[in-house]
Scaffold this motif. Structure first.
Motif, short mmCIF file in Angstrom:
data_model
loop_
_atom_site.label_atom_id
_atom_site.label_comp_id
_atom_site.label_asym_id
_atom_site.label_seq_id
_atom_site.Cartn_x
_atom_site.Cartn_y
_atom_site.Cartn_z
N THR A 1 0.84 -1.19 0.00
CA THR A 1 0.00 0.00 0.00
C THR A 1 0.88 1.24 0.00
N GLY A 2 0.58 2.17 -0.89
CA GLY A 2 1.36 3.41 -0.94
C GLY A 2 1.23 4.08 -2.29
N ARG A 3 2.01 5.13 -2.47
CA ARG A 3 1.96 5.90 -3.72
C ARG A 3 3.39 6.29 -4.11
N LYS A 4 3.68 6.20 -5.39
CA LYS A 4 4.98 6.59 -5.93
C LYS A 4 4.76 7.57 -7.08
N TRP A 5 5.78 8.37 -7.34
CA TRP A 5 5.66 9.26 -8.49
C TRP A 5 6.99 9.43 -9.21
N PHE A 6 6.92 10.12 -10.36
CA PHE A 6 8.06 10.23 -11.27
C PHE A 6 8.66 8.84 -11.54
N THR A 7 7.76 7.93 -11.87
CA THR A 7 8.14 6.57 -12.21
C THR A 7 8.15 6.46 -13.73
N SER A 8 9.33 6.32 -14.30
CA SER A 8 9.49 6.33 -15.76
C SER A 8 8.81 5.12 -16.39
N GLY A 9 7.98 5.37 -17.39
CA GLY A 9 7.38 4.31 -18.16
C GLY A 9 6.35 3.48 -17.45
N ALA A 10 5.80 3.97 -16.34
CA ALA A 10 4.90 3.14 -15.53
C ALA A 10 3.61 2.77 -16.25
#
Length: 402
Positions: free
Chosen positions: A165-174
């Motif tokens: 559970t969580g959130r990520k960002w600036f993930t290339s090509g997601a």
């Protein structure tokens, strides 16, 4: 165009098969990839189709997956050998994807640290370009330079699976990825220096969601993603529980150095465009090449290229030899990012208004140069980290001091 033997280009470095491959890779990027850039930059179905065409041609021409393991379907170049042609490949942001080397970091990480079932299931498909991966570490509202503050959590379930559970960002090509490697806390509390792990998450799992695209100064390719109790098989833990930072550190050194090599290739491209413009553009007082201030721009850009290149290759040599390269990678990362921004800025200045518009690659190259000073850690992180390591050698700082 980039890579046509200008005075800024490297001389006398590679030999044998590496020299021949570098020439072929440079031609492929120049003649095939760069013409497709407007379509690839725009994203969407047309970009996917165009990339598929380029990848098919790379396979036909024997240029596919050059640095990936031969036993998995790649060409098996060592990191040092690949470094000799990574500049030519990286002259376009799309070069690594078109030539199949983009998953190098993921393949290396999984081959070294994933469990056997995961390796058997995914690695050959990754090398073949049939499966796509991304890497999710940075989070909103959490300093990217402080992984100990990671808020994403993975909780072990009674059946051995993990719930993420969580959130990520600036993930290339997601948005187009089939798998995402996630940094998550499996033990302890936020801020603890232990308890972080890596998990390989299939993106078709219930609870995984692409939240939004995050254009970087107008460029596509970065995404914010969310995990809501996403179930992950027990064997998809990458490496030992709690050992994420050791694996991530190994990955980051190679990744930062690869970026530096590609930034050199893009700076070389900008340098070539600048020189071609200076020679071709004339006025009532003759060509721009005859103006001393333009010559100053050429000299300064050439100096930046020539002084940065050996610094990057010093880091490559240490990594390839399995030696500590923290200082060299930090120096190279800051120098290459600054150099790309400087050289591209000079090229824009020589082009005048034409350098600001859509008819050259310079706006995109300049954008990359500016973003480079933040990607994989901002300049400030590397400056302080290198300085502290140096000062510790003089007894100036305790090794335990952050």
């Amino acid at each position: 165009m980039a890579g046509r033997g200008s005075e800024g280009a490297p001389h006398g470095q590679p030999g044998g098969r590496t020299a021949e491959l570098r020439e072929r890779v440079g031609e492929f990027v120049r003649d095939r990839v760069i013409p497709y850039e407007p379509v690839l930059d725009a994203g969407g179905p047309d970009a996917v189709a165009a990339l598929g065409v380029l990848q098919g041609r790379a396979k036909q021409e024997g240029l596919w997956a050059l640095p990936l393991p031969a036993h998995l379907g790649g060409r098996g170049l060592t990191f040092g050998e690949y470094a000799e042609l990574a500049e030519a490949e990286g002259a376009s942001d799309h070069g690594p994807a078109a030539l199949g080397s983009a998953p190098l970091l993921d393949v290396s990480m999984l081959e070294r640290h994933a469990q056997s079932g995961v390796r058997d299931r995914y690695l050959r498909r990754l090398v073949a370009g049939e499966t796509r991966t991304c890497y999710a570490m940075t989070e909103p509202e959490v300093p990217g330079t402080d992984p100990f503050m990671t808020g994403t959590r993975a909780v072990r379930q009674p059946d051995g699976r993990w719930a993420v559970t969580g959130r990520k960002w600036f993930t290339s090509g997601a948005a187009g990825a089939d798998l995402v490697t996630v940094l998550a806390r499996t033990d302890g509390q936020t801020g603890d220096r232990e308890g972080l792990s890596l998990l390989l998450v299939p993106t078709d799992s219930p609870g995984f969601r692409v939240v939004r695209e995050l254009p970087v100064l107008g460029a596509t390719g970065q995404w914010e993603i969310e995990f809501d109790q996403v179930g992950v098989p027990a064997d998809h833990l990458v490496g030992a529980r709690g050992q994420a930072l050791a694996i991530a550190g190994e990955r980051l050194q190679r990744g930062r150095t690869l970026r530096c090599l590609r930034w050199l290739g893009q700076a070389q491209r900008a340098f070539d465009l600048m020189c071609e413009r200076a020679v071709a553009r004339g006025g009532s007082r003759g060509p721009l090449a005859g103006h001393q201030l333009v010559q100053q721009q050429v000299f300064d850009a050439l100096l930046a290229l020539r002084t940065t290149r050996p610094m990057v290759h010093e880091a490559v040599a240490l990594i390839d030899a399995g030696k500590d390269a923290h200082i060299e990678v930090g120096l190279a990362k800051v120098a290459a990012a600054r150099m790309l921004q400087q050289v591209t800025d000079a090229a824009i200045q020589v082009h005048g208004a034409a350098g600001l518009g859509p008819d050259t690659a310079l706006p995109a190259l300049f954008r990359t140069g500016r973003a480079a000073r933040i990607l994989d850690g901002p300049d400030e992180l590397h400056i302080t980290a290198v300085a502290r390591r140096v000062l510790r050698g003089y007894g100036g700082l305790s090794p335990t001091r952050p």
